[in-house]
Each structure stands twice: as C-alpha cells, then as structure tokens.
Design a protein around this motif. Structure first.
Motif, PDB file in Angstrom:
ATOM      1  N   ASP A   1      16.263 -21.546 -19.956  1.00  0.00           N
ATOM      2  CA  ASP A   1      15.092 -22.414 -20.097  1.00  0.00           C
ATOM      3  C   ASP A   1      14.581 -22.452 -21.533  1.00  0.00           C
ATOM      4  OD1 ASP A   1      13.866 -19.989 -20.456  1.00  0.00           O
ATOM      5  OD2 ASP A   1      12.565 -20.116 -18.710  1.00  0.00           O
ATOM      6  N   THR A   2      15.390 -21.928 -22.476  1.00  0.00           N
ATOM      7  CA  THR A   2      15.177 -21.929 -23.940  1.00  0.00           C
ATOM      8  C   THR A   2      14.189 -20.870 -24.404  1.00  0.00           C
ATOM      9  OG1 THR A   2      13.335 -23.514 -24.080  1.00  0.00           O
ATOM     10  CG2 THR A   2      15.560 -24.424 -23.930  1.00  0.00           C
ATOM     11  N   SER A   3      13.653 -20.040 -23.535  1.00  0.00           N
ATOM     12  CA  SER A   3      12.634 -19.077 -23.948  1.00  0.00           C
ATOM     13  C   SER A   3      13.160 -17.647 -23.891  1.00  0.00           C
ATOM     14  CB  SER A   3      11.386 -19.199 -23.067  1.00  0.00           C
ATOM     15  OG  SER A   3      11.669 -18.753 -21.755  1.00  0.00           O
ATOM     16  N   ILE A   4      12.511 -16.788 -24.666  1.00  0.00           N
ATOM     17  CA  ILE A   4      12.724 -15.345 -24.647  1.00  0.00           C
ATOM     18  C   ILE A   4      11.375 -14.711 -24.345  1.00  0.00           C
ATOM     19  CG2 ILE A   4      13.482 -13.329 -25.962  1.00  0.00           C
ATOM     20  CD1 ILE A   4      14.963 -15.377 -27.800  1.00  0.00           C
ATOM     21  N   LYS A   5      11.363 -13.753 -23.418  1.00  0.00           N
ATOM     22  CA  LYS A   5      10.115 -13.125 -23.041  1.00  0.00           C
ATOM     23  C   LYS A   5      10.224 -11.616 -23.214  1.00  0.00           C
ATOM     24  CE  LYS A   5       8.644 -16.736 -19.820  1.00  0.00           C
ATOM     25  NZ  LYS A   5       8.156 -17.068 -18.467  1.00  0.00           N
ATOM     26  N   LEU A   6       9.126 -11.010 -23.666  1.00  0.00           N
ATOM     27  CA  LEU A   6       9.026  -9.562 -23.859  1.00  0.00           C
ATOM     28  C   LEU A   6       8.103  -9.001 -22.780  1.00  0.00           C
ATOM     29  CD1 LEU A   6       8.626  -9.431 -27.759  1.00  0.00           C
ATOM     30  CD2 LEU A   6      10.726  -9.460 -26.401  1.00  0.00           C
TER      31      LEU A   6
ATOM     32  N   LYS B   1       6.653  -5.268 -20.704  1.00  0.00           N
ATOM     33  CA  LYS B   1       6.499  -3.817 -20.691  1.00  0.00           C
ATOM     34  C   LYS B   1       7.336  -3.286 -19.537  1.00  0.00           C
ATOM     35  CE  LYS B   1       3.075  -0.134 -21.046  1.00  0.00           C
ATOM     36  NZ  LYS B   1       1.636   0.201 -21.067  1.00  0.00           N
ATOM     37  N   LEU B   2       8.339  -2.466 -19.850  1.00  0.00           N
ATOM     38  CA  LEU B   2       9.326  -2.074 -18.853  1.00  0.00           C
ATOM     39  C   LEU B   2       8.715  -1.284 -17.704  1.00  0.00           C
ATOM     40  CD1 LEU B   2      12.304  -1.934 -17.997  1.00  0.00           C
ATOM     41  CD2 LEU B   2      12.536   0.122 -19.394  1.00  0.00           C
ATOM     42  N   SER B   3       7.805  -0.412 -18.001  1.00  0.00           N
ATOM     43  CA  SER B   3       7.281   0.472 -16.966  1.00  0.00           C
ATOM     44  C   SER B   3       6.389  -0.249 -15.960  1.00  0.00           C
ATOM     45  CB  SER B   3       6.483   1.615 -17.616  1.00  0.00           C
ATOM     46  OG  SER B   3       5.414   1.089 -18.397  1.00  0.00           O
ATOM     47  N   THR B   4       5.689  -1.302 -16.405  1.00  0.00           N
ATOM     48  CA  THR B   4       4.741  -1.981 -15.518  1.00  0.00           C
ATOM     49  C   THR B   4       5.139  -3.413 -15.170  1.00  0.00           C
ATOM     50  OG1 THR B   4       3.404  -2.757 -17.391  1.00  0.00           O
ATOM     51  CG2 THR B   4       2.879  -0.595 -16.447  1.00  0.00           C
ATOM     52  N   GLY B   5       6.077  -4.006 -15.927  1.00  0.00           N
ATOM     53  CA  GLY B   5       6.437  -5.399 -15.694  1.00  0.00           C
ATOM     54  C   GLY B   5       5.429  -6.386 -16.251  1.00  0.00           C
ATOM     55  N   GLU B   6       4.593  -5.949 -17.164  1.00  0.00           N
ATOM     56  CA  GLU B   6       3.568  -6.814 -17.749  1.00  0.00           C
ATOM     57  C   GLU B   6       4.184  -7.685 -18.848  1.00  0.00           C
ATOM     58  OE1 GLU B   6      -0.503  -6.388 -20.483  1.00  0.00           O
ATOM     59  OE2 GLU B   6       0.518  -4.610 -19.655  1.00  0.00           O
ATOM     60  N   LEU B   7       3.858  -8.970 -18.843  1.00  0.00           N
ATOM     61  CA  LEU B   7       4.349  -9.897 -19.858  1.00  0.00           C
ATOM     62  C   LEU B   7       3.584  -9.693 -21.162  1.00  0.00           C
ATOM     63  CD1 LEU B   7       6.156 -12.301 -20.634  1.00  0.00           C
ATOM     64  CD2 LEU B   7       4.349 -13.820 -19.775  1.00  0.00           C
ATOM     65  N   LEU B   8       4.337  -9.509 -22.258  1.00  0.00           N
ATOM     66  CA  LEU B   8       3.711  -9.255 -23.555  1.00  0.00           C
ATOM     67  C   LEU B   8       3.765 -10.458 -24.484  1.00  0.00           C
ATOM     68  CD1 LEU B   8       5.189  -5.685 -24.197  1.00  0.00           C
ATOM     69  CD2 LEU B   8       2.984  -6.274 -23.171  1.00  0.00           C
ATOM     70  N   GLN B   9       4.949 -11.076 -24.610  1.00  0.00           N
ATOM     71  CA  GLN B   9       5.115 -12.175 -25.550  1.00  0.00           C
ATOM     72  C   GLN B   9       6.075 -13.210 -24.960  1.00  0.00           C
ATOM     73  OE1 GLN B   9       3.825 -12.675 -28.615  1.00  0.00           O
ATOM     74  NE2 GLN B   9       2.779 -10.717 -28.957  1.00  0.00           N
ATOM     75  N   VAL B  10       5.928 -14.453 -25.405  1.00  0.00           N
ATOM     76  CA  VAL B  10       6.858 -15.536 -25.081  1.00  0.00           C
ATOM     77  C   VAL B  10       7.342 -16.128 -26.399  1.00  0.00           C
ATOM     78  CG1 VAL B  10       7.215 -17.756 -23.947  1.00  0.00           C
ATOM     79  CG2 VAL B  10       5.713 -16.043 -22.895  1.00  0.00           C
ATOM     80  N   LEU B  11       8.630 -16.051 -26.652  1.00  0.00           N
ATOM     81  CA  LEU B  11       9.226 -16.569 -27.882  1.00  0.00           C
ATOM     82  C   LEU B  11       9.957 -17.863 -27.543  1.00  0.00           C
ATOM     83  CD1 LEU B  11      10.740 -13.183 -29.133  1.00  0.00           C
ATOM     84  CD2 LEU B  11       8.374 -13.986 -29.258  1.00  0.00           C
ATOM     85  N   ALA B  12       9.485 -18.967 -28.092  1.00  0.00           N
ATOM     86  CA  ALA B  12      10.036 -20.282 -27.738  1.00  0.00           C
ATOM     87  C   ALA B  12      10.309 -21.073 -29.012  1.00  0.00           C
ATOM     88  CB  ALA B  12       9.074 -21.042 -26.826  1.00  0.00           C
ATOM     89  N   GLU B  13      11.414 -20.747 -29.665  1.00  0.00           N
ATOM     90  CA  GLU B  13      11.810 -21.466 -30.873  1.00  0.00           C
ATOM     91  C   GLU B  13      13.152 -22.175 -30.714  1.00  0.00           C
ATOM     92  OE1 GLU B  13      10.224 -21.896 -33.728  1.00  0.00           O
ATOM     93  OE2 GLU B  13       8.441 -20.763 -33.125  1.00  0.00           O
ATOM     94  N   HIS B  14      13.951 -21.751 -29.732  1.00  0.00           N
ATOM     95  CA  HIS B  14      15.256 -22.388 -29.542  1.00  0.00           C
ATOM     96  C   HIS B  14      15.085 -23.748 -28.870  1.00  0.00           C
ATOM     97  CE1 HIS B  14      18.033 -19.319 -30.896  1.00  0.00           C
ATOM     98  NE2 HIS B  14      17.325 -18.391 -30.259  1.00  0.00           N
ATOM     99  N   LYS B  15      15.978 -24.678 -29.203  1.00  0.00           N
ATOM    100  CA  LYS B  15      15.925 -26.015 -28.629  1.00  0.00           C
ATOM    101  C   LYS B  15      16.728 -26.109 -27.339  1.00  0.00           C
ATOM    102  CE  LYS B  15      15.347 -28.224 -33.140  1.00  0.00           C
ATOM    103  NZ  LYS B  15      15.912 -29.198 -34.119  1.00  0.00           N
ATOM    104  N   ARG B  16      17.675 -25.182 -27.142  1.00  0.00           N
ATOM    105  CA  ARG B  16      18.483 -25.195 -25.924  1.00  0.00           C
ATOM    106  C   ARG B  16      18.553 -23.767 -25.377  1.00  0.00           C
ATOM    107  NH1 ARG B  16      23.802 -28.812 -26.359  1.00  0.00           N
ATOM    108  NH2 ARG B  16      23.515 -28.639 -24.104  1.00  0.00           N
ATOM    109  N   GLY B  17      19.325 -23.582 -24.303  1.00  0.00           N
ATOM    110  CA  GLY B  17      19.336 -22.312 -23.593  1.00  0.00           C
ATOM    111  C   GLY B  17      19.785 -21.138 -24.443  1.00  0.00           C
ATOM    112  N   VAL B  18      19.259 -19.964 -24.112  1.00  0.00           N
ATOM    113  CA  VAL B  18      19.591 -18.720 -24.811  1.00  0.00           C
ATOM    114  C   VAL B  18      20.730 -18.036 -24.067  1.00  0.00           C
ATOM    115  CG1 VAL B  18      18.729 -16.489 -25.588  1.00  0.00           C
ATOM    116  CG2 VAL B  18      17.234 -18.498 -25.654  1.00  0.00           C
TER     117      VAL B  18
END
Length: 527
Positions: free
Chosen positions: A267-272, A274-291
């Motif tokens: 879906d072209t995004s990268i997400k960060l 927190k491994l222990s809790t599953g909490e979303l930290l960051q959304v990196l959306a710079e690519h134009k096509r799939g990663v």
C-alpha cells in the motif's frame, strides 16, 4: 490520385511525341540528336514512374479487396453464431402473424398474459450470468496469455542445453531424495536384535560376533545423522494481531534493541510499531508504489526501504525522518541486505543487477550481475564473507563479498527462490515457489536436505537467533518452525488472515512476527 496519374500519363505521351519529332528532325539536321536523346530518356523515366504507380495502385486495390472479403467472412461468421445462439436460446415472437388471429383489445387479459410470458422468457436467458461467464473467460485468457509470455521469456532467456542440464540435475536430486529415506526402514529387521536374547549357547562365540556387529553399526549411524541435540516441540501464542496495512505486508524488520517493529506494504507505506505493545509510532509514506523490502542497519539508526518505484529510500530511526533517495535500478527493487559492519547496503532488482551502496555517503559503489534472471531475494552471511542471491530461474548464486567475485551456483529448484537466509554455521536455507525448502552447506556446496514443506510457494524464511531453528511462511497460510540440524518440524501455526508474506524473529528470539497478504501483522510470543 487518378488526376495525378492522368497528369503523369499525359507527360509521358507528350515526352514520347516530342522525342519522336526530335528524332525525325535529327535525321535531317545532325545537331538535333542532342535534343532527341534527353527527350527519349525523359520519356523512358516517365514510363517507368507510371508503371510503378499503376502497380502500386493495383496492389492497394487488391489489398482493399482482400480486407473486404475478410470483413464479409467475419460478419457472416458472426451472423452464423447469432443464429446458432438464437437456436439455443429461442426468443418467441409475439404476434408474429397478426393476420392469423384477430387483434386483441389493448389491456385485455390475454395480451397481458402474453407480455408476462415474454418477460419471463427474456429473464430466463439470464444475460447477467452470460456476461459473468464471458468476463471469467476473459480473465482466464489474460492469465493464460501471461503464463505463456513468462514461459516464452524463460525459453528465450535460457538455451536448450542449459534447460536440459537443469532438468537432469533436478531429476538426479529428486532420485537421491527418494533413495535417502530408504535406509531408515532397512534398520527395522529386528531379527538381529532378537538373537542377543537367545545367545544361550555360549559356545557359538564366533558366529555371534558378526550378528552383533551389524545392529550396532546401524544404531551408531542414526544418532550421528540426527545430531547430538534432538528437537523439542515449541509453543507460540499470538500476543497482538494488528490490522496494519491495506495490502500485502511484504517485508518486516526489528531494531537490534528489540524495541521497534517496521512493516513495509504494497500500500506504499512503512509503519513503525512498538513491538512489546503493538502501538503505532510512525507512518512513513514517501514511496509512490508498493514496498518490497526493508532492512535495518546493525546500529539501529537507519532504515532502508526498496520499492516497486525503482528507488531505495533511507530513513532515520526512531524519528522516521527521510534522509536520502537512491536511484539507479532499471526495475523494481525486490530485495535488500546490509553488511554486518553496517557500511554497505546491498540491493537486488528485477533488472537482474545487484548494486552495492555506501550507506553513510548514499553513493553507488559497484554493480554485480550474472544475467541469469530477475533477483527475488538476497542474504549475506553473519561473518560478511558470502553474498547469496536467489533468482527467478530457481538458482542461488554465491559471491565472495570482500572481492565481489562469484563463487558458485546452487541449483536445487526449478521455481523462483523467493526467500533465503544464512545461519552462523554457514548453512543456507532457501525457500522456492514450488513449496520446497533446501538446506545447503556453503563450505562444501552440497545439498544437505530438501523438504516438501508447504502446499504453496515459500514466501518467507527467518532463522532464530540461536541458530538451532528457523521459520518458514507460505502462501498456503501456514507458518512452520523447523529444527535446523535435522529438518524436523517442531511447530505448525495457521495464519487466520490468509497467505503469509513475511517473517522476522526478534533479536532475543522471544517474538516471531508474521505479515499476511490481507495486511494483518501478528506478533507471536514463545511460551
């Protein structure tokens, strides 16, 4: 066109007439020959031009006639098909012969009954179902055309001798695999083990020695084959199930401190997270096509992502700030790896090249290729000495990483090698599109074993930090964990959200993360 042709013919006739007159005059006046010769040449040239244009016009007319004949034949064929279709699905003609019966008054019960009957017959044709079947046939045709295109590309890319050699190698490996399982049943002849229970006559010492020597020999081989450590069953439970993305989660990564989980998706995004809790930290959306792939540097400060848009992007961790964009590949970048020293980024692309990048300077160092096909997977040994490439042709190419020289090619499959990993014991594990996994000894280049592990393509392979077990994920929706020395299955997990596309172990081995084709991410913890 006809006016132009008429003008040329007129010029030809005029030139011919002038040349005749000039020739007659030249008979009486010797100097006029210089006038007649050019006129004759001009008439000949015009004659040739007129003939050429007439032939060209004739060919065009014949071509037009042929096209008309083809169009008429096609229309006749279409009309024939329509007639046949009407025969299969007859549509009754209401009031086909109005003179045969008297007209009914408008709104009469009989007329309404006929209209309802006609509507029912039209509905029985089920046009929507026919259109659906036509759409399905079009999709099947497109898939068949794509498959034929891939097959033709493979045949054009590889010579017949090379393909024959590959088939022979695969047959020899399969036959060797068939022969290898046969020895375990052979040690089953228990009569030799029963003889020690009846060695009551001690006088037969000489014949008893060979009978006792055979069973011990078979008993000694089995422990040496299984190894000193026997596999133990593993239990994993799902701690977090995250609806992370809207498309395939094709790549996963965990920072060396085990705190941050990175997920890359089509879906072209990268997400960060927190491994222990599953909490979303960051959304990196710079690519134009799939990663396609992500890789995290050993220091945990840089994240590299490869995309279908032919670029590689570098991100700062844990902030997620974009740093650099690397360009140079001519196709989608399918795989990434970072050298153990953290200085070199390695990328593999569908353009059949491997590029080495200076991670600190974001500059291209060198390009490697063996032109054997698109690159699907990459792995570098923990000591940084061997670089492995998994290709679409089913082969694995090994490179001496310090010298950038090819070492050998491992042929163990006829399908694409979609995932590879190298253990600290210099053992390479490869997963291919036919559902098999192979274990190779890199020191000897020999195939240790090959297993039919999954019912679908093996899309992901991850090795545990202790090096004693590894996990495989497949499009069949399962995650399986294997004992590395023996190749025995120690745990099988079913992915509830469909095909498994990616796997990664946490640095301490307590967590195993899987990404699915439906965008789900599951964080599993070992009990």
């Amino acid at each position: 066109m006809s006016n132009h042709r008429h003008w040329l013919e007129t010029a030809e006739y005029a030139s011919l007439f002038a040349s005749v007159v000039a020739s007659i005059v030249a008979v009486f006046f010797n100097g006029a020959i210089y006038v007649a010769a050019p006129l004759i040449c001009c008439s000949l040239i015009l004659n040739a031009i007129v003939r050429y244009r007439m032939e060209h016009q004739t060919r065009r007319m014949s071509g037009t006639t042929n096209r008309l004949h083809r169009q008429l034949a096609e229309e006749l064929e279409m009309l024939t098909q329509r007639v046949e279709a009407q025969k299969q699905f007859p549509i009754p003609q209401v009031d086909a012969e109005p003179s045969s019966r008297p007209p009914l008054p408008t709104g009469s019960p009989e007329e309404l009954a006929r209209v309802q009957t006609r509507l029912a017959q039209l509905e029985s044709l089920n046009l929507s179902q026919i259109q659906g079947e036509i759409a399905g046939l079009k999709e099947q045709y497109a898939l068949l055309d794509e498959s034929l295109g891939n097959a033709i590309a493979y045949l054009n890319r590889s010579s017949f001798a090379y393909r024959l050699e590959r088939v022979e190698e695969a047959i020899s490996q399969l036959t060797s695999q068939i022969v290898v399982p046969s020895p375990p049943p052979r040690p089953q002849p228990e009569p030799p083990t029963q003889e020690p229970a009846t060695p009551e006559p001690p006088t037969s010492a000489t014949p008893s020695q060979p009978t006792k020597s055979k069973p011990p020999s078979s008993k000694v081989v089995l422990p040496s084959f299984t190894g000193p450590s026997e596999p133990t069953a593993q239990n994993w439970i799902c701690r977090h199930s995250l609806p992370a993305h809207a498309d395939w989660v094709r790549s996963l990564g965990i920072t060396p401190d085990g705190q941050i989980l990175a997920t890359g998706s089509f879906d072209t995004s990268i997400k960060l997270w927190k491994l222990s809790t599953g909490e979303l930290l960051q959304v990196l959306a710079e690519h134009k096509r799939g990663v396609f792939a992500i890789a995290i540097a050993p220091d945990g400060k840089t994240l590299a992502s490869a995309s279908w848009d032919k670029t590689i992007k570098l991100w700062e961790l844990p902030t997620g700030i974009p740093k650099e964009t690397l360009t140079g590949h001519g196709g989608s970048v399918r795989a990434l790896a970072i050298a153990p020293d953290g200085n070199t980024l390695i990328s593999g692309s569908f353009d059949e090249t491997i590029k080495l990048w200076d991670l600190s300077k974001a500059e291209l160092i060198e390009t490697l290729t063996d032109y054997t096909g698109p690159i699907f997977s990459l792995a570098i040994s923990p000591d940084g000495q061997i670089l492995a490439r998994g290709g679409g042709d089913g082969s694995i190419t090994l490179w001496q990483f310090p010298t950038k020289q090819p070492i050998s090619v491992l042929n163990g499959s006829l399908e694409a090698v979609e995932a590879i990993v190298i253990s600290p014991q210099q053992l390479l594990i490869g997963g291919s599109g036919d559902g098999n996994i192979q274990l190779w000894n890199l020191e000897t280049g020999e195939l240790v074993w090959s297993l039919s592990a999954h019912l679908g393509p093996v899309t992901a392979v991850a090795i545990a930090p202790d090096g004693n077990s590894f996990a495989t994920g497949s499009a069949d929706g399962t995650v399986k964990i294997w004992h590395l020395p023996t190749g025995k299955l120690v745990c099988a997990l079913t992915e509830e959200s469909g095909a498994v596309m990616s796997l990664v172990y946490s640095p301490n081995g307590e967590f195993l993360v899987s990404g699915s084709a439906k965008g789900m991410v599951r964080i599993l913890e070992r009990e």
